[in-house]
Design a protein around this motif. Sequence first.
Motif, mmCIF file in Angstrom:
data_model
loop_
_atom_site.group_PDB
_atom_site.id
_atom_site.type_symbol
_atom_site.label_atom_id
_atom_site.label_comp_id
_atom_site.label_asym_id
_atom_site.label_seq_id
_atom_site.Cartn_x
_atom_site.Cartn_y
_atom_site.Cartn_z
ATOM 1 N N PHE A 50 0.925 -1.243 -0.071
ATOM 2 C CA PHE A 50 -0.102 0.006 0.074
ATOM 3 C C PHE A 50 0.910 1.281 0.140
ATOM 4 C CE2 PHE A 50 -2.252 -1.470 4.160
ATOM 5 C CZ PHE A 50 -1.683 -2.670 4.242
ATOM 6 N N ARG A 51 1.004 2.101 -1.028
ATOM 7 C CA ARG A 51 1.672 3.430 -0.635
ATOM 8 C C ARG A 51 0.861 4.290 0.067
ATOM 9 N NH1 ARG A 51 5.748 6.678 -3.067
ATOM 10 N NH2 ARG A 51 6.563 4.588 -2.946
ATOM 11 N N VAL A 52 0.152 4.180 -0.110
ATOM 12 C CA VAL A 52 -0.755 4.645 0.668
ATOM 13 C C VAL A 52 -1.210 4.263 1.768
ATOM 14 C CG1 VAL A 52 -2.565 5.976 -0.596
ATOM 15 C CG2 VAL A 52 -2.171 3.668 -1.168
ATOM 16 N N ARG A 53 -2.335 2.893 0.094
ATOM 17 C CA ARG A 53 -2.386 2.412 -0.493
ATOM 18 C C ARG A 53 -2.616 3.500 -0.362
ATOM 19 N NH1 ARG A 53 0.812 1.121 0.374
ATOM 20 N NH2 ARG A 53 1.109 0.760 0.468
ATOM 21 N N GLU A 65 0.260 -8.605 -3.964
ATOM 22 C CA GLU A 65 -0.041 -8.064 -5.292
ATOM 23 C C GLU A 65 0.439 -6.735 -5.668
ATOM 24 O OE1 GLU A 65 -3.465 -8.430 -8.904
ATOM 25 O OE2 GLU A 65 -3.814 -9.167 -6.774
ATOM 26 N N TYR A 66 -0.100 -5.833 -4.618
ATOM 27 C CA TYR A 66 0.084 -4.402 -4.667
ATOM 28 C C TYR A 66 1.536 -3.965 -4.671
ATOM 29 C CZ TYR A 66 0.117 0.581 -3.980
ATOM 30 O OH TYR A 66 0.393 1.670 -4.018
ATOM 31 N N THR A 114 15.813 -11.920 0.016
ATOM 32 C CA THR A 114 15.059 -10.917 -0.314
ATOM 33 C C THR A 114 15.608 -10.327 -1.445
ATOM 34 O OG1 THR A 114 14.507 -10.522 2.015
ATOM 35 C CG2 THR A 114 13.804 -8.669 0.457
ATOM 36 N N ILE A 115 14.552 -10.083 -2.531
ATOM 37 C CA ILE A 115 14.968 -9.471 -3.901
ATOM 38 C C ILE A 115 14.191 -8.070 -3.937
ATOM 39 C CG2 ILE A 115 16.021 -11.214 -5.005
ATOM 40 C CD1 ILE A 115 13.166 -11.548 -6.321
ATOM 41 N N GLY A 116 13.059 -7.825 -3.014
ATOM 42 C CA GLY A 116 12.502 -6.660 -2.972
ATOM 43 C C GLY A 116 11.511 -6.544 -1.809
ATOM 44 N N SER A 117 11.569 -5.410 -1.304
ATOM 45 C CA SER A 117 10.621 -5.185 -0.087
ATOM 46 C C SER A 117 9.415 -4.182 -0.200
ATOM 47 C CB SER A 117 11.662 -4.643 1.116
ATOM 48 O OG SER A 117 10.964 -4.447 2.330
ATOM 49 N N GLY A 118 8.312 -4.306 0.470
ATOM 50 C CA GLY A 118 7.296 -3.603 0.297
ATOM 51 C C GLY A 118 7.231 -2.637 1.371
ATOM 52 N N ALA A 119 8.212 -2.695 2.311
ATOM 53 C CA ALA A 119 8.264 -1.907 3.442
ATOM 54 C C ALA A 119 8.031 -0.426 3.309
ATOM 55 C CB ALA A 119 9.525 -2.002 4.362
ATOM 56 N N ASP A 120 8.661 0.260 2.242
ATOM 57 C CA ASP A 120 8.535 1.848 2.179
ATOM 58 C C ASP A 120 7.486 1.959 1.088
ATOM 59 O OD1 ASP A 120 10.465 2.311 3.638
ATOM 60 O OD2 ASP A 120 12.024 2.104 2.454
ATOM 61 N N ILE A 121 6.756 0.783 0.540
ATOM 62 C CA ILE A 121 5.732 1.032 -0.522
ATOM 63 C C ILE A 121 4.266 0.828 0.278
ATOM 64 C CG2 ILE A 121 4.505 -0.069 -2.228
ATOM 65 C CD1 ILE A 121 7.045 -1.067 -3.379
ATOM 66 N N LEU A 122 4.135 -0.007 1.196
ATOM 67 C CA LEU A 122 2.809 0.245 2.007
ATOM 68 C C LEU A 122 2.633 1.081 2.962
ATOM 69 C CD1 LEU A 122 3.021 -3.656 2.418
ATOM 70 C CD2 LEU A 122 1.976 -2.562 0.509
ATOM 71 N N SER A 123 1.576 1.700 3.334
ATOM 72 C CA SER A 123 1.236 2.622 4.094
ATOM 73 C C SER A 123 1.239 2.263 5.524
ATOM 74 C CB SER A 123 -0.037 3.062 3.729
ATOM 75 O OG SER A 123 -1.077 2.223 4.168
ATOM 76 N N GLY A 124 0.992 1.024 5.926
ATOM 77 C CA GLY A 124 0.915 0.534 7.166
ATOM 78 C C GLY A 124 -0.574 0.828 7.639
ATOM 79 N N ASN A 125 -1.538 0.803 6.890
ATOM 80 C CA ASN A 125 -2.932 0.953 7.202
ATOM 81 C C ASN A 125 -3.602 -0.382 7.306
ATOM 82 O OD1 ASN A 125 -2.693 3.629 7.827
ATOM 83 N ND2 ASN A 125 -3.901 4.332 5.983
#
Length: 342
Positions: A2-5, A156-157, A212-223
């Motif tokens: 979620f960047r937000v999402r 998926e996001y 790990t080849i990619g992380s969603g840590a800074d893409i996802l919002s944490g909501n």
Amino acid sequence: MFRVRRPALSAATAATLLLALTACGGSAGAKSSASSGSSDLSSVTLAVGDTGWARAQAVLKLAGLDKTPYKVKWSVFQGGDLQLQAVRAGALDVASSSEIPPVFAAADGNANFKVVAVQKGTTLQQEVVAPKGSKITSMAQLKGKKVGYVKNTTAEYFLYELLKQAGLKWSDIKAVPLLPDAGLAALNGGSIDALASYGNSIIAAHGQGATTIGSGADILSGNFNWEASDKTIASAAKRAALADLLARVNKGYAYIRNGHETDYAKVTATTTHQSVSEALSQYKAGEQQRPTTIGLTTKAAIVSEQQVADAFDALGALPKHLDVSTFWTDVLNSDLRKALAS
């Protein structure tokens, strides 16, 4: 999640969900809340979803907050998407998920639920991993490769966004939708080249040598959303019970942060098959990144989820543009504000 999402359930799917549930232990769209008018909630029963290793239940039990003045029938699912399918089938009153599942659950325009609260949490352990011994070390190397992912979830996001960052399109990979456990088995069995997943499956993958080849840590919002069915929202007594339950979960997380981290890590380690030290380290890292708290629905949270929906719209995954505000409400805010302050 979620960047937000999805879509409406077939009768067979609904029946399957109903059979799969294991119990443990105004108008729906109204924009203002009302008090229950009574403190006696003994006749109320809430059917509530939990994910993975039953984290919410574990938190309540550890903090001694699991004895409620109403009944709670818990059911455990592998993901929030399955919880929302159960809500749509009438098998659950309350679900918890990332930002992604409600987007797909509402995509056909017939959502029978609303987001009623927002839990802030860590976005760690949301990764794209390659199996032990793989020569793949970056997202760019996934072109033409089979990549497993958990459909209609954060996986998926962030996979979509990470591919974009690497200069790739979704069509550049052979995307394989898999549930977390099946994805882990496929990764270890060599039938996929990489896996986008989260939580226990990522922990287990690393335990088996994945990198790990990619992380969603800074893409996802944490909501992370808490959703309730329209029928649940329409009941003042159920709203009061739900507000109390969410406040208890929030207090449970505060209890753990206040000197009970090791006790929590022991519970986690038992279910994730890690050492206590590993579980404790991961817990501390997650809480340092973003402490787990539950709060009210806000305009900012709606904007965040709209960004997620717009990303899936651009991906061509939605039948039409989706206005996410149609499945958000502040109907629980008054009750929840009081419960959190008590």
